[in-house]
Design an enzyme around this catalytic site. Sequence first.
Site, mmCIF file in Angstrom:
data_model
loop_
_atom_site.group_PDB
_atom_site.id
_atom_site.type_symbol
_atom_site.label_atom_id
_atom_site.label_comp_id
_atom_site.label_asym_id
_atom_site.label_seq_id
_atom_site.Cartn_x
_atom_site.Cartn_y
_atom_site.Cartn_z
ATOM 1 C CB THR A 81 -3.191 -8.862 -20.684
ATOM 2 O OG1 THR A 81 -3.110 -8.907 -22.052
ATOM 3 C CG2 THR A 81 -4.436 -9.509 -20.218
ATOM 4 N NE ARG A 94 -2.379 -7.672 -31.604
ATOM 5 C CZ ARG A 94 -2.158 -8.034 -30.342
ATOM 6 N NH1 ARG A 94 -2.613 -7.291 -29.351
ATOM 7 N NH2 ARG A 94 -1.484 -9.127 -30.063
#
Lengths: 333, 310
Positions: free
Chosen positions: A203, A231
């Site tokens: 991220t 996912r």
Amino acid sequence: MARWAIAIHGGAGVDPNLPEHRQEEAKRVLARCLQVGVDALRSGAAALDVVEAVVRELESDPFFNSGRGSALTRLGTVEMEASIMDGRGRRCGAVSGVSTVKNPVSLARLVMDKSPHSYLAFDGAEQFARDQGLEVVDNSYFITEDNVGMLKLAKEANSILFDYRIPLSGSETCGAQAVSSDNSHGNGMVMNGLPISIYAPETVGCAVVDSSGHTAAATSTGGLMNKMTGRIGDSPLIGSGTYACGACAVSCTGEGEAIIRSTLARDVAAVMEYRGAGLQEAVDYCVKERLDEGFAGLIAVSSTGEVAYGFNCTGMFRGCATEDGFMEVGIWE
Amino acid sequence: MGWAVALHGGAGDIPRSLPPDRREPRLATLRRCLDLATAALRSGRAALDVVELVVRELENCPHYNAGVGSVLTADGTVEMEAAVMDGNTLRCGAVSGLSTVVNAVSLARLVMEKTPHIYLAFDGAEAFAREQGVETKDPSHFITEANKERLRQAKEANRVQVDYTQPIPKDDNSRVGTVGCVAIDSAGNLATATSTGGLVNKMAGRIGDTPVIGAGTYANALCAVSATGVGEAIIRHTVARDVAALLEHAPPAGTLPGGRRRARRGRRAAGQGRAGGRVGRRRGGHGVQHHRHVQGVRHGGRPPRGGHLA
């Protein structure tokens, strides 16, 4: 006139043994992307445009796990996700399962601005990107040599274990157990079932308040190395990985499942709203009290122009700047 | 400690004039599910099992917008989603983009229990369903004639129709909704589950509030919440988490001016709020067992009814 402020991150959970030259490179990328945001804010850009522009920069640089340089699924493919939120009116957009869109954060913004929905995923998201004429590239564009190697190591480590972090009974801190559990890699630190030396900080993100006092946040990621296809992590989930409102803007990073369980980003705002806490106080409270046994970090700005960050793991790639000239780029405590 | 259960079958501007032939089958299902839940709780089943059990029943009922009877995407397909959450451990599981899984809520529970992840979607979720051997059916199994007609009308009206709310001139049958259940068992464990087919005429790939932990579904040690209504509004107001956040962060109700109003404002979602909430709130000490079914729907300008169970 309010005072602008900006915070960015490139993931939490940094290998303490990360080579010096990699640390320097991380700081260079962070400083460059931070400067993009600072320049935009100085020229009067709106918070929403700034977070999008900064996250695009972070996505386009292969150093961090988003856009080019995204972590790979079990199948060796890239499945990216992103979200963006405008504190004004709490508008939001999110995407998951994006495999060809060069800048997922911009697709998230288009979902917000141009669709009747706030979240599109997989084939539907890809189709929407094409309808909107966004730049698309082959999936191989996102895959770096480094990450192919990391995926191999992750598979060898037989990682992504069953979620050992969840206490089966009682409320003992399983984080400690997880850290001391059997793994022979690195210094014993484990994140998301991966030895810290293999773990790709999940991220990138950016939180901004502009000089009109409007907030915005955006987060983008390739997700977890060796993840199951399909996912979804915390990054696209409004309230978990990303949140912005009249009080503050927040972007989180780390073990996605722990962030989801604690609805971490929303809780920083909720603690400010419902307890009357200040920004740093709210950030500290959430990192300490809301994250159960998980490792994570977050960056935040308040609508009054403060910046804050917090993490409960080894380190977080981050940078922040405020209108009064403060600027910082760092990795460790 | 007393157990409690609440369930819902969607919120919206349900007309009071809904004809009996359309109202009764839905009410009968709610009653049957409530009996089922009551019996399970009396016999000592855990809250998590009860909410799964009830939502499976609601998914299997073609009158509700979940499982068989799910509304259709713009492409005429079904894309179902669901989530489940256990209050004491904060464990949770969610799925989106299912086209063949008979009971989405059970797959969400398997994601929670059998994977290191919380949320699986589309092909990856379908592949996981096959790995786990859950019951699957051809996508056509989920598509009802009524929903084909609903999609046709929505396309005619050229809009994305909120599953439960928009008045469709010719067909009152459009009022079918997301389903959900919250429960607290006699051991004091809270759990919640929500399941939906989403919006009529939604874009393929659209994810709503239902599987988003903190938006449509949330439980902790204080309460369990399942929300229904305009998904996009529920997401941006993190409605389910906010009910819990108010209980957790705010002073006790009564001492905080506007506490309940704030929760409601959160639900109302800035002018386009068509949402209902469900709360099972823990209250220790009293031994009375009770259950109540509230059909928490909001009519026009009136505040949401019910929604609380104590």
